[in-house]
Design a protein around this motif. Sequence first.
Motif, PDB file in Angstrom:
ATOM      1  N   MET A 111       0.847  -1.187   0.000  1.00  0.00           N
ATOM      2  CA  MET A 111       0.000   0.000   0.000  1.00  0.00           C
ATOM      3  C   MET A 111       0.886   1.242   0.000  1.00  0.00           C
ATOM      4  O   MET A 111       1.940   1.267   0.643  1.00  0.00           O
ATOM      5  N   ASN A 112       0.470   2.266  -0.719  1.00  0.00           N
ATOM      6  CA  ASN A 112       1.274   3.475  -0.881  1.00  0.00           C
ATOM      7  C   ASN A 112       0.754   4.606  -0.011  1.00  0.00           C
ATOM      8  O   ASN A 112      -0.444   4.886   0.014  1.00  0.00           O
ATOM      9  N   LEU A 113       1.675   5.274   0.688  1.00  0.00           N
ATOM     10  CA  LEU A 113       1.337   6.468   1.434  1.00  0.00           C
ATOM     11  C   LEU A 113       1.486   7.701   0.543  1.00  0.00           C
ATOM     12  O   LEU A 113       2.380   7.778  -0.294  1.00  0.00           O
ATOM     13  N   SER A 114       0.588   8.660   0.741  1.00  0.00           N
ATOM     14  CA  SER A 114       0.641   9.931   0.043  1.00  0.00           C
ATOM     15  C   SER A 114       0.469  11.048   1.062  1.00  0.00           C
ATOM     16  O   SER A 114       0.151  10.798   2.225  1.00  0.00           O
ATOM     17  N   ILE A 115       0.691  12.282   0.636  1.00  0.00           N
ATOM     18  CA  ILE A 115       0.579  13.430   1.538  1.00  0.00           C
ATOM     19  C   ILE A 115      -0.042  14.606   0.804  1.00  0.00           C
ATOM     20  O   ILE A 115       0.294  14.869  -0.357  1.00  0.00           O
ATOM     21  N   PHE A 116      -0.949  15.309   1.460  1.00  0.00           N
ATOM     22  CA  PHE A 116      -1.447  16.576   0.933  1.00  0.00           C
ATOM     23  C   PHE A 116      -0.328  17.608   1.052  1.00  0.00           C
ATOM     24  O   PHE A 116       0.165  17.883   2.156  1.00  0.00           O
ATOM     25  N   THR A 117       0.053  18.188  -0.059  1.00  0.00           N
ATOM     26  CA  THR A 117       1.135  19.176  -0.004  1.00  0.00           C
ATOM     27  C   THR A 117       0.743  20.409   0.803  1.00  0.00           C
ATOM     28  O   THR A 117       1.610  21.111   1.324  1.00  0.00           O
ATOM     29  N   ASP A 118      -0.555  20.681   0.946  1.00  0.00           N
ATOM     30  CA  ASP A 118      -0.968  21.863   1.708  1.00  0.00           C
ATOM     31  C   ASP A 118      -0.996  21.612   3.215  1.00  0.00           C
ATOM     32  O   ASP A 118      -1.346  22.504   3.987  1.00  0.00           O
ATOM     33  N   MET A 119      -0.621  20.406   3.664  1.00  0.00           N
ATOM     34  CA  MET A 119      -0.551  20.107   5.084  1.00  0.00           C
ATOM     35  C   MET A 119       0.864  20.274   5.648  1.00  0.00           C
ATOM     36  O   MET A 119       1.129  19.906   6.783  1.00  0.00           O
ATOM     37  N   LEU A 120       1.782  20.822   4.837  1.00  0.00           N
ATOM     38  CA  LEU A 120       3.173  20.970   5.266  1.00  0.00           C
ATOM     39  C   LEU A 120       3.504  22.385   5.714  1.00  0.00           C
ATOM     40  O   LEU A 120       4.650  22.680   6.044  1.00  0.00           O
ATOM     41  N   GLY A 121       2.508  23.263   5.705  1.00  0.00           N
ATOM     42  CA  GLY A 121       2.693  24.614   6.232  1.00  0.00           C
ATOM     43  C   GLY A 121       3.471  25.555   5.335  1.00  0.00           C
ATOM     44  O   GLY A 121       3.965  26.584   5.811  1.00  0.00           O
ATOM     45  N   LEU A 160      -3.211   5.677   0.684  1.00  0.00           N
ATOM     46  CA  LEU A 160      -3.340   6.125   2.066  1.00  0.00           C
ATOM     47  C   LEU A 160      -2.762   7.536   2.171  1.00  0.00           C
ATOM     48  O   LEU A 160      -1.539   7.716   2.203  1.00  0.00           O
ATOM     49  N   THR A 161      -3.634   8.525   2.203  1.00  0.00           N
ATOM     50  CA  THR A 161      -3.194   9.923   2.153  1.00  0.00           C
ATOM     51  C   THR A 161      -3.255  10.567   3.537  1.00  0.00           C
ATOM     52  O   THR A 161      -4.314  10.611   4.167  1.00  0.00           O
ATOM     53  N   ILE A 162      -2.120  11.061   3.989  1.00  0.00           N
ATOM     54  CA  ILE A 162      -2.041  11.740   5.281  1.00  0.00           C
ATOM     55  C   ILE A 162      -2.620  13.143   5.149  1.00  0.00           C
ATOM     56  O   ILE A 162      -2.204  13.928   4.294  1.00  0.00           O
ATOM     57  N   ASP A 163      -3.588  13.431   5.996  1.00  0.00           N
ATOM     58  CA  ASP A 163      -4.288  14.723   5.991  1.00  0.00           C
ATOM     59  C   ASP A 163      -4.466  15.142   7.440  1.00  0.00           C
ATOM     60  O   ASP A 163      -5.537  14.994   8.028  1.00  0.00           O
ATOM     61  N   THR A 164      -3.417  15.672   8.048  1.00  0.00           N
ATOM     62  CA  THR A 164      -3.363  15.837   9.499  1.00  0.00           C
ATOM     63  C   THR A 164      -4.410  16.773  10.083  1.00  0.00           C
ATOM     64  O   THR A 164      -4.747  16.655  11.261  1.00  0.00           O
ATOM     65  N   HIS A 165      -4.898  17.727   9.290  1.00  0.00           N
ATOM     66  CA  HIS A 165      -5.772  18.797   9.805  1.00  0.00           C
ATOM     67  C   HIS A 165      -5.069  19.586  10.916  1.00  0.00           C
ATOM     68  O   HIS A 165      -5.693  20.008  11.889  1.00  0.00           O
ATOM     69  N   TYR A 166      -3.799  19.809  10.714  1.00  0.00           N
ATOM     70  CA  TYR A 166      -2.957  20.456  11.722  1.00  0.00           C
ATOM     71  C   TYR A 166      -3.519  21.782  12.252  1.00  0.00           C
ATOM     72  O   TYR A 166      -3.434  22.041  13.463  1.00  0.00           O
ATOM     73  N   LYS A 207       0.890  21.440  18.912  1.00  0.00           N
ATOM     74  CA  LYS A 207       1.432  22.314  17.865  1.00  0.00           C
ATOM     75  C   LYS A 207       2.957  22.183  17.815  1.00  0.00           C
ATOM     76  O   LYS A 207       3.701  23.005  18.356  1.00  0.00           O
ATOM     77  N   LEU A 208       3.425  21.149  17.138  1.00  0.00           N
ATOM     78  CA  LEU A 208       4.856  20.854  17.050  1.00  0.00           C
ATOM     79  C   LEU A 208       5.458  21.308  15.719  1.00  0.00           C
ATOM     80  O   LEU A 208       6.646  21.108  15.487  1.00  0.00           O
ATOM     81  N   GLY A 209       4.634  21.882  14.870  1.00  0.00           N
ATOM     82  CA  GLY A 209       5.064  22.231  13.515  1.00  0.00           C
ATOM     83  C   GLY A 209       4.509  21.235  12.529  1.00  0.00           C
ATOM     84  O   GLY A 209       4.480  20.034  12.786  1.00  0.00           O
ATOM     85  N   GLU A 210       4.055  21.748  11.389  1.00  0.00           N
ATOM     86  CA  GLU A 210       3.367  20.896  10.414  1.00  0.00           C
ATOM     87  C   GLU A 210       4.242  19.751   9.917  1.00  0.00           C
ATOM     88  O   GLU A 210       3.795  18.609   9.824  1.00  0.00           O
ATOM     89  N   VAL A 211       5.495  20.051   9.594  1.00  0.00           N
ATOM     90  CA  VAL A 211       6.376  19.027   9.033  1.00  0.00           C
ATOM     91  C   VAL A 211       6.666  17.941  10.059  1.00  0.00           C
ATOM     92  O   VAL A 211       6.669  16.748   9.744  1.00  0.00           O
ATOM     93  N   GLU A 212       6.901  18.334  11.293  1.00  0.00           N
ATOM     94  CA  GLU A 212       7.174  17.352  12.347  1.00  0.00           C
ATOM     95  C   GLU A 212       5.975  16.432  12.576  1.00  0.00           C
ATOM     96  O   GLU A 212       6.137  15.222  12.747  1.00  0.00           O
ATOM     97  N   VAL A 213       4.776  16.994  12.540  1.00  0.00           N
ATOM     98  CA  VAL A 213       3.578  16.168  12.739  1.00  0.00           C
ATOM     99  C   VAL A 213       3.387  15.207  11.566  1.00  0.00           C
ATOM    100  O   VAL A 213       3.031  14.036  11.761  1.00  0.00           O
ATOM    101  N   VAL A 214       3.653  15.680  10.351  1.00  0.00           N
ATOM    102  CA  VAL A 214       3.570  14.778   9.201  1.00  0.00           C
ATOM    103  C   VAL A 214       4.603  13.659   9.335  1.00  0.00           C
ATOM    104  O   VAL A 214       4.309  12.488   9.078  1.00  0.00           O
ATOM    105  N   TYR A 215       5.822  14.002   9.768  1.00  0.00           N
ATOM    106  CA  TYR A 215       6.870  12.994   9.958  1.00  0.00           C
ATOM    107  C   TYR A 215       6.418  11.930  10.959  1.00  0.00           C
ATOM    108  O   TYR A 215       6.555  10.727  10.706  1.00  0.00           O
ATOM    109  N   ARG A 216       5.884  12.362  12.091  1.00  0.00           N
ATOM    110  CA  ARG A 216       5.465  11.406  13.118  1.00  0.00           C
ATOM    111  C   ARG A 216       4.290  10.553  12.628  1.00  0.00           C
ATOM    112  O   ARG A 216       4.217   9.355  12.917  1.00  0.00           O
TER     113      ARG A 216
END
Length: 304
Positions: A1-11, A265-271, A279-288
Amino acid sequence: MNLSIFTDMLGCESFEEALQHVKNLGFVNIDLRGKLDGSAIDNIPLDKARKLSLQIEKENLKVSCLSSWSVNPCTFSGEPSYRNDDENHHKQMSTVLNRLFDLADIFNTSYIRIYSLYRQEDFNLLSDEEKQRQYKHNAEVLLRHAEHAKNRGKILLVENEPPTLTSNCEELGILMKYTNHPHLKINWDIVNGWRAGEYPTLEKYELIKGFINQTHLKGASRLSNSITKENPYGLFGNFAIAGKDDFDHEPIMKVLAEYDPQAILTIDTHYPSFYQQDKLGEVEVVYRTKDYFENLLKKEGAHE
């Protein structure tokens, strides 16, 4: 299964900067929605889209899905912007889709996320007959769009959103029963089901099994003191960091890997909605979040 990311969730306001974070985090797939150098998928000029597509290609990335807010746009409060029985609205949505299909050609993707028709505020008080009438009408409208997608070689992914007629697994399952069209599939936002009052159990997943081509992954915290006899899992409280939250993702990931391995599987954190302590920073939350779900997938032998 492939993970994806919304580019607008990286801040990032800069799309180029977002792509660099995507690469540094080890993603191969991206979803496009907003923050496209001042544009969104629903308003980006085609010439600008072509330039961004070249940037994506240069970074050896692949666009998984275009996520539109404009097909049957959601209204989370107040009156909706259209009527479900307005034929002019449905024709307008066909025009919107045609432009999205053009963009999908530019970004070399087959998938476009859309919404169902809106859900009136007193829907749950309606008779079963009236509910079914509205479900069938929703299916008829989306079938028309699915045929349009078929003609353009694309697949529409219907997301479960609380203000729509597909707010949860049960209603997504009803839609699939009434449509069963190869160009109309599901984008299952697992946490959105909980937001709509349906805790995402394995039993609920059975209602949509085999129809899922994408999920949105995020964490969720439970509303304090909300576990009752009527709500044994409690009520949704807010978005949170997956793996540090109150939702047990592992059973759902296991069955997705087994029965819907095609799902992106798309990560959409709703940060932006997080509580301050998260609030650890958008990139850090995506990493975790990525690390957490990758470990779950490795456990199931489903990580590509």
